[in-house]
Design an enzyme around this catalytic site. Structure first.
Site, PDB file in Angstrom:
ATOM      1  N   GLU A 254      35.985  38.583  69.755  1.00 16.99           N
ATOM      2  CA  GLU A 254      37.376  38.098  69.798  1.00 16.99           C
ATOM      3  C   GLU A 254      37.946  38.386  71.178  1.00 16.99           C
ATOM      4  OE1 GLU A 254      40.118  39.779  66.952  1.00 16.99           O
ATOM      5  OE2 GLU A 254      38.904  39.185  65.233  1.00 16.99           O
ATOM      6  N   GLU A 317      51.508  37.807  66.473  1.00 18.26           N
ATOM      7  CA  GLU A 317      50.389  37.804  65.519  1.00 18.26           C
ATOM      8  C   GLU A 317      50.163  36.435  64.886  1.00 18.26           C
ATOM      9  OE1 GLU A 317      48.031  40.160  64.731  1.00 18.26           O
ATOM     10  OE2 GLU A 317      48.884  41.054  66.522  1.00 18.26           O
TER      11      GLU A 317
END
Length: 391
Positions: A254, A317
């Protein structure tokens, strides 16, 4: 002869760019629509966080390589009983393989960050999954690892002083031995965005975005760093070397940059997200490696495919996606790193242009099947207004 050719092709394929397909949202397209979008944008590598059967079916015969996951909640049953790993393989993987090109299994994700630290279960679970794969004759074709945050390091600067946190040693040592024995990568999630956000007075935005004109020197090695990504990767390499694990490759499972954030998240903008990811892609596919590992191949997954509206926490987020759930781009990104991104039809001479109309010119080497697939995908995208061209 063919095996040798395949081996040669595998060794010489160079660094790759993939994308993480997280699904923590209630407004995402169906997996078959996602498979079309992924192919349309030339994304060849995809990471999912489970082994969802609908997703595995959707990516059959697409040629997209898939990394699947076993969640932290499943670590206990997988570590306790071999039969649980066997059943999972039989039900979730074998029916779809090899039509769906599953290449990696992540056993647990960032366990050391989880509130109920299940790190002691990771290696036993990995071993049981490995045994299941070996019984099916797939242990050399599907690689097993586990993902980590940079929090596994107690020290990451300067990179040459990179060291693993001793409190994780009991689980890291056997895990690294497993990875070395099976030629599996050490998987890490790397986020220069957080380093910048949490210490703007110490980390410059340019350094985090691969845009820095100045260099940071490692006093121990004399190596020069122009971006934080390389410095963090090298810190890991030095930490691995300090424990005598020199053969383990690093894979970035990631990384990315959010396009929107709350008031205190100044760096989260579409421009910064595009700059980070476009520079990252170029950096990776050019196979330059890092200062300590010049020319070393590095496979990297960008987080994430979609904005995920059900993720808790700060505004950022829910805004890591490259695409909105309707399939339109949050910002333009060329995943191959080879073309020009966001070209207006009036500028599109390279694709054949007259009177502001763009034409797509097929490669002379393209097969009829490939052309038909491309035409269908183009039609699908055009119908949904994804290509931005008028009829």
């Amino acid at each position: 002869g063919l095996n040798l050719f395949n081996l040669f092709a595998d060794i010489c394929r160079g660094s790759t760019i993939g994308v993480c397909y997280g699904r923590n949202a209630d407004d995402l397209p169906t997996p078959d629509k996602v498979a079309q979008l992924v192919q349309l944008h030339n994304i060849k590598f995809l990471r999912i966080y489970d082994s969802n059967i609908q997703v595995l079916k959707a990516f059959a015969n697409t040629g997209v390589e898939l990394m699947v996951g076993i969640s932290n909640l499943d670590l206990l049953p997988f570590s306790q009983f071999q039969s649980n790993a066997d059943t999972w393989l039989k039900n979730n993987i074998l029916p779809y393989y090899p039509a769906t090109k599953i290449t990696h299994v992540t056993v647990g994700a960032e366990v050391t960050e989880a509130p109920d630290n299940a790190s002691s279960l990771v290696v036993p679970a990995m071993q049981n999954v490995f045994t299941a794969l070996r019984k099916a004759g797939l242990h050399r074709k599907i690689k097993i690892s586990s993902t980590h945050s940079l929090g596994v390091l107690s020290r990451s600067f300067p990179p040459s002083a990179g060291a693993f946190n001793s409190s994780h040693a009991f689980f890291l040592k056997p895990m690294l031995e497993f990875l070395a024995d099976n030629q599996s990568p050490f998987m890490v999630d790397i986020y220069p965005y957080y380093a910048y956000r949490d210490s703007t007075n110490k980390v410059s935005l340019d350094y985090a975005l691969f845009e820095s004109s100045s260099e940071v020197i490692d006093p121990n090695t004399g190596l020069l760093y122009t971006n934080m990504f390389d410095a963090q990767i090298d810190a890991l390499y030095f930490a691995l070397t300090a424990l005598n694990f020199r053969t383990i490759k690093i894979m970035v499972t990631e990384t990315g940059w959010p396009s929107k954030g709350s008031a205190k998240e100044m760096g989260a903008t579409p421009d910064n997200a595009q700059i980070y990811n476009a520079n990252l892609i170029r950096h990776v596919i050019n196979d330059v490696g890092t200062p300590a590992k010049a020319g070393e191949e590095l496979d990297v997954y960008i987080f994430s495919l979609f904005n995920e509206n059900r993720k808790p926490g700060l505004e950022s987020e829910r805004n890591w996606g490259v695409f909105y759930p309707d399939g339109t781009s949050v910002y333009n990104l060329d995943f191959t790193g080879k073309g020009v991104v966001g070209v207006n039809p009036t500028q599109a001479n390279a694709t054949g242009s007259t009177n502001g109309t763009s034409w797509c010119i097929a490669s002379s080497t393209a097969s009829e099947g490939a052309l038909q697939s491309a035409f269908k995908l183009g039609l699908w995208a055009w119908e949904r207004g994804l290509l931005g061209y008028s009829a």
